[in-house]
Scaffold this motif. Structure first.
Motif, PDB file in Angstrom:
ATOM      1  N   GLN A   9    -147.835 -14.799 -18.289  1.00 16.39           N
ATOM      2  CA  GLN A   9    -148.274 -13.410 -18.192  1.00 16.39           C
ATOM      3  C   GLN A   9    -149.619 -13.225 -18.861  1.00 16.39           C
ATOM      4  O   GLN A   9    -150.060 -14.050 -19.653  1.00 16.39           O
ATOM      5  N   ASP A  10    -150.232 -12.120 -18.522  1.00 16.18           N
ATOM      6  CA  ASP A  10    -151.440 -11.651 -19.186  1.00 16.18           C
ATOM      7  C   ASP A  10    -150.994 -10.514 -20.094  1.00 16.18           C
ATOM      8  O   ASP A  10    -150.517  -9.483 -19.621  1.00 16.18           O
ATOM      9  N   LEU A  11    -151.121 -10.710 -21.401  1.00 18.36           N
ATOM     10  CA  LEU A  11    -150.597  -9.784 -22.396  1.00 18.36           C
ATOM     11  C   LEU A  11    -151.721  -8.980 -23.036  1.00 18.36           C
ATOM     12  O   LEU A  11    -152.526  -9.538 -23.788  1.00 18.36           O
ATOM     13  N   PRO A  12    -151.801  -7.668 -22.776  1.00 16.52           N
ATOM     14  CA  PRO A  12    -152.812  -6.842 -23.437  1.00 16.52           C
ATOM     15  C   PRO A  12    -152.505  -6.737 -24.933  1.00 16.52           C
ATOM     16  O   PRO A  12    -151.360  -6.455 -25.303  1.00 16.52           O
ATOM     17  N   VAL A  13    -153.513  -6.987 -25.770  1.00 18.91           N
ATOM     18  CA  VAL A  13    -153.308  -6.958 -27.221  1.00 18.91           C
ATOM     19  C   VAL A  13    -154.242  -5.985 -27.934  1.00 18.91           C
ATOM     20  O   VAL A  13    -154.268  -5.935 -29.157  1.00 18.91           O
ATOM     21  N   HIS A  17    -158.911  -6.889 -25.275  1.00 21.43           N
ATOM     22  CA  HIS A  17    -158.511  -8.280 -25.053  1.00 21.43           C
ATOM     23  C   HIS A  17    -157.170  -8.367 -24.340  1.00 21.43           C
ATOM     24  O   HIS A  17    -156.259  -7.580 -24.587  1.00 21.43           O
ATOM     25  N   THR A  18    -157.043  -9.375 -23.472  1.00 19.31           N
ATOM     26  CA  THR A  18    -155.805  -9.717 -22.794  1.00 19.31           C
ATOM     27  C   THR A  18    -155.609 -11.218 -22.943  1.00 19.31           C
ATOM     28  O   THR A  18    -156.510 -11.997 -22.619  1.00 19.31           O
ATOM     29  N   TYR A  20    -153.694 -14.856 -22.170  1.00 17.44           N
ATOM     30  CA  TYR A  20    -152.889 -15.625 -21.223  1.00 17.44           C
ATOM     31  C   TYR A  20    -151.802 -16.315 -22.034  1.00 17.44           C
ATOM     32  O   TYR A  20    -152.080 -17.029 -23.006  1.00 17.44           O
ATOM     33  N   ARG A  64    -157.860 -15.064 -28.211  1.00 17.22           N
ATOM     34  CA  ARG A  64    -158.885 -14.099 -27.793  1.00 17.22           C
ATOM     35  C   ARG A  64    -160.202 -14.807 -27.474  1.00 17.22           C
ATOM     36  O   ARG A  64    -160.679 -15.633 -28.254  1.00 17.22           O
ATOM     37  N   SER A  69    -157.812 -16.298 -21.233  1.00 13.54           N
ATOM     38  CA  SER A  69    -157.753 -14.953 -21.794  1.00 13.54           C
ATOM     39  C   SER A  69    -159.044 -14.205 -21.481  1.00 13.54           C
ATOM     40  O   SER A  69    -160.096 -14.818 -21.258  1.00 13.54           O
ATOM     41  N   GLN A  70    -158.939 -12.895 -21.460  1.00 15.63           N
ATOM     42  CA  GLN A  70    -160.085 -12.059 -21.082  1.00 15.63           C
ATOM     43  C   GLN A  70    -160.399 -11.045 -22.173  1.00 15.63           C
ATOM     44  O   GLN A  70    -159.480 -10.583 -22.844  1.00 15.63           O
ATOM     45  N   ASP A  86    -151.736 -11.106 -32.989  1.00 18.52           N
ATOM     46  CA  ASP A  86    -151.425 -11.553 -31.620  1.00 18.52           C
ATOM     47  C   ASP A  86    -150.198 -12.467 -31.632  1.00 18.52           C
ATOM     48  O   ASP A  86    -149.316 -12.347 -30.768  1.00 18.52           O
TER      49      ASP A  86
END
Length: 91
Positions: A9-13, A17-18, A20, A64, A69-70, A86
């Motif tokens: 998943q892509d987890l927004p933190v 930042h998101t 992976y 991050r 990750s983005q 995180d």
């Protein structure tokens, strides 16, 4: 043949930042979270060789600004306190 994750998943933190996050092995097994080197390198699936995926759950994540990750390469909002937060969120 490389293992496939049972969950990814892509987890927004926060702070834009998101992360992976991918989990391998046994969903109910004892968990290990792997931290990658850096900066910017991201996780390498080869680290799964260190674990017994028939008995363990292994969580790989790109920190991050790193790997998948983005946003990639972003350093704002990216420090040790954020990394610990995180990890707690992933836990």
């Amino acid at each position: 043949m490389p293992s496939l994750p049972f969950d990814q998943q892509d987890l927004p933190v926060g702070d834009g930042h998101t992360l992976y996050v991918a989990q391998y092995g046994q969903p109910d097994g004892p968990a290990a979270v792997v931290l990658h080197g850096g900066p910017g390198s991201g996780t390498q699936p080869s680290v799964l060789d260190w674990f017994d995926l028939s008995a363990q759950r292994v969580v790989l994540f790109d920190q991050r600004g790193a790997g998948q990750s983005q946003p990639q390469g972003e350093i704002a909002g990216n420090d040790s306190a954020a990394l610990v937060a995180d990890i707690e969120r992933i836990r």
